[in-house]
Design a protein around this motif. Structure first.
Motif, PDB file in Angstrom:
ATOM      1  N   MET A 112       0.838  -1.181   0.000  1.00  0.00           N
ATOM      2  CA  MET A 112       0.000   0.000   0.000  1.00  0.00           C
ATOM      3  C   MET A 112       0.884   1.246   0.000  1.00  0.00           C
ATOM      4  O   MET A 112       2.068   1.179  -0.224  1.00  0.00           O
ATOM      5  N   PHE A 113       0.289   2.387   0.266  1.00  0.00           N
ATOM      6  CA  PHE A 113       1.027   3.644   0.229  1.00  0.00           C
ATOM      7  C   PHE A 113       1.795   3.865   1.528  1.00  0.00           C
ATOM      8  O   PHE A 113       1.355   3.496   2.604  1.00  0.00           O
ATOM      9  N   SER A 114       2.896   4.529   1.397  1.00  0.00           N
ATOM     10  CA  SER A 114       3.734   4.782   2.564  1.00  0.00           C
ATOM     11  C   SER A 114       3.302   6.067   3.270  1.00  0.00           C
ATOM     12  O   SER A 114       2.555   6.877   2.719  1.00  0.00           O
ATOM     13  N   LEU A 115       3.800   6.252   4.446  1.00  0.00           N
ATOM     14  CA  LEU A 115       3.536   7.476   5.201  1.00  0.00           C
ATOM     15  C   LEU A 115       4.134   8.676   4.470  1.00  0.00           C
ATOM     16  O   LEU A 115       3.521   9.742   4.433  1.00  0.00           O
ATOM     17  N   ARG A 116       5.285   8.508   3.862  1.00  0.00           N
ATOM     18  CA  ARG A 116       5.930   9.591   3.112  1.00  0.00           C
ATOM     19  C   ARG A 116       5.043  10.041   1.943  1.00  0.00           C
ATOM     20  O   ARG A 116       4.868  11.226   1.716  1.00  0.00           O
ATOM     21  N   PHE A 117       4.489   9.078   1.210  1.00  0.00           N
ATOM     22  CA  PHE A 117       3.596   9.404   0.100  1.00  0.00           C
ATOM     23  C   PHE A 117       2.361  10.155   0.603  1.00  0.00           C
ATOM     24  O   PHE A 117       1.944  11.156   0.026  1.00  0.00           O
ATOM     25  N   THR A 118       1.780   9.667   1.685  1.00  0.00           N
ATOM     26  CA  THR A 118       0.583  10.293   2.244  1.00  0.00           C
ATOM     27  C   THR A 118       0.854  11.723   2.688  1.00  0.00           C
ATOM     28  O   THR A 118       0.072  12.632   2.415  1.00  0.00           O
ATOM     29  N   LEU A 119       1.964  11.951   3.352  1.00  0.00           N
ATOM     30  CA  LEU A 119       2.305  13.311   3.789  1.00  0.00           C
ATOM     31  C   LEU A 119       2.628  14.205   2.607  1.00  0.00           C
ATOM     32  O   LEU A 119       2.282  15.400   2.606  1.00  0.00           O
ATOM     33  N   SER A 120       3.278  13.664   1.588  1.00  0.00           N
ATOM     34  CA  SER A 120       3.561  14.445   0.372  1.00  0.00           C
ATOM     35  C   SER A 120       2.265  14.854  -0.313  1.00  0.00           C
ATOM     36  O   SER A 120       2.109  16.001  -0.739  1.00  0.00           O
ATOM     37  N   LEU A 121       1.330  13.927  -0.434  1.00  0.00           N
ATOM     38  CA  LEU A 121       0.042  14.224  -1.042  1.00  0.00           C
ATOM     39  C   LEU A 121      -0.705  15.276  -0.231  1.00  0.00           C
ATOM     40  O   LEU A 121      -1.294  16.200  -0.802  1.00  0.00           O
ATOM     41  N   LEU A 122      -0.660  15.174   1.075  1.00  0.00           N
ATOM     42  CA  LEU A 122      -1.290  16.174   1.933  1.00  0.00           C
ATOM     43  C   LEU A 122      -0.681  17.549   1.681  1.00  0.00           C
ATOM     44  O   LEU A 122      -1.393  18.543   1.556  1.00  0.00           O
ATOM     45  N   GLY A 123       0.648  17.608   1.598  1.00  0.00           N
ATOM     46  CA  GLY A 123       1.316  18.877   1.328  1.00  0.00           C
ATOM     47  C   GLY A 123       0.925  19.459  -0.019  1.00  0.00           C
ATOM     48  O   GLY A 123       0.679  20.666  -0.148  1.00  0.00           O
ATOM     49  N   ILE A 124       0.837  18.612  -1.029  1.00  0.00           N
ATOM     50  CA  ILE A 124       0.451  19.084  -2.368  1.00  0.00           C
ATOM     51  C   ILE A 124      -0.972  19.609  -2.366  1.00  0.00           C
ATOM     52  O   ILE A 124      -1.272  20.628  -2.983  1.00  0.00           O
ATOM     53  N   LEU A 125      -1.876  18.949  -1.677  1.00  0.00           N
ATOM     54  CA  LEU A 125      -3.275  19.373  -1.654  1.00  0.00           C
ATOM     55  C   LEU A 125      -3.515  20.580  -0.754  1.00  0.00           C
ATOM     56  O   LEU A 125      -4.521  21.263  -0.901  1.00  0.00           O
ATOM     57  N   LEU A 126      -2.616  20.863   0.165  1.00  0.00           N
ATOM     58  CA  LEU A 126      -2.779  22.049   1.013  1.00  0.00           C
ATOM     59  C   LEU A 126      -2.525  23.340   0.246  1.00  0.00           C
ATOM     60  O   LEU A 126      -3.089  24.385   0.583  1.00  0.00           O
ATOM     61  N   ILE A 127      -1.685  23.285  -0.779  1.00  0.00           N
ATOM     62  CA  ILE A 127      -1.388  24.492  -1.563  1.00  0.00           C
ATOM     63  C   ILE A 127      -2.659  25.081  -2.184  1.00  0.00           C
ATOM     64  O   ILE A 127      -2.969  26.254  -1.961  1.00  0.00           O
ATOM     65  N   PRO A 128      -3.465  24.309  -2.971  1.00  0.00           N
ATOM     66  CA  PRO A 128      -4.698  24.892  -3.502  1.00  0.00           C
ATOM     67  C   PRO A 128      -5.703  25.259  -2.414  1.00  0.00           C
ATOM     68  O   PRO A 128      -6.468  26.212  -2.564  1.00  0.00           O
ATOM     69  N   TYR A 129      -5.676  24.522  -1.302  1.00  0.00           N
ATOM     70  CA  TYR A 129      -6.573  24.867  -0.206  1.00  0.00           C
ATOM     71  C   TYR A 129      -6.255  26.266   0.330  1.00  0.00           C
ATOM     72  O   TYR A 129      -7.155  27.071   0.551  1.00  0.00           O
ATOM     73  N   PHE A 130      -4.985  26.570   0.518  1.00  0.00           N
ATOM     74  CA  PHE A 130      -4.613  27.892   1.018  1.00  0.00           C
ATOM     75  C   PHE A 130      -4.913  28.985   0.007  1.00  0.00           C
ATOM     76  O   PHE A 130      -5.342  30.075   0.371  1.00  0.00           O
ATOM     77  N   PHE A 131      -4.706  28.713  -1.291  1.00  0.00           N
ATOM     78  CA  PHE A 131      -5.077  29.698  -2.317  1.00  0.00           C
ATOM     79  C   PHE A 131      -6.573  29.991  -2.256  1.00  0.00           C
ATOM     80  O   PHE A 131      -6.989  31.143  -2.292  1.00  0.00           O
TER      81      PHE A 131
END
Length: 177
Positions: A1-20
């Motif tokens: 399955m997905f790693s913790l690193r992948f999950t945190l990276s995805l969270l970081g990527i999705l936070l950018i449009p959220y903040f915009f």
């Protein structure tokens, strides 16, 4: 399955449009939208009535009467789902069609929003007018004039009767000038 690193990276990527979106509103949400879409609009409804608003395009037919233009044929090859934003700027012919939306004063907003902050030149306007004249002619309308009308309707939910019909905005676009 997905790693913790992948999950945190995805969270970081999705936070950018959220903040915009949180800081500047929907105007700066990157395309394609990663926030949950709400559709093309909301309808105010109670138990027995619904209030809707829509914008329509009218052309003058051979008898001189205004009638509804087939939007899909008018916009082809542009997908019909782009009709609302195109009509909000009246095909780029509106006076402030190329200005940055009110409330966004950041230079970052101008840099990131190239689609709606485009400077509309007179040559652009003439090209759009020529294109619209051709499209209206294909539908056998007078190619020199087009009307953009915004309407608000109140409809009874149980039987679908129109209770109220009000034109809130109307602008006639001269395509021969």
């Amino acid at each position: 399955m997905f790693s913790l690193r992948f999950t945190l990276s995805l969270l970081g990527i999705l936070l950018i449009p959220y903040f915009f979106r949180a800081k500047y509103g929907i105007a700066l949400e990157p395309y394609p939208a990663v926030m949950l879409p709400s559709g093309s609009g909301k309808v105010d409804a109670s138990a027995d009535i619904a209030q809707i608003s829509y914008t329509t395009v009218l052309g003058r037919n051979a008898t001189g009467q205004w009638s509804r233009v087939d939007n899909a044929r008018l916009l082809y090859p542009i997908p019909i789902q782009y009709l609302s934003p195109i009509l909000s700027k009246e095909f780029g012919l509106k006076e402030d069609a190329g200005t940055i939306r009110p409330g966004i004063q950041s230079s970052l907003a101008g840099d990131l929003s190239i689609l709606w902050a485009k400077h509309v030149t007179e040559q652009d306007r003439q090209e759009v007018k020529a294109w619209l004249r051709g499209r209206l002619g294909e539908q056998h309308f007078d190619a020199s004039v087009l009307k953009v009308v915004k309407v608000e309707e109140v409809i009874a939910i149980p039987d679908g009767r129109k209770l109220n019909y009000k034109v809130t905005y109307e602008n006639t676009l001269r395509l021969d000038q």
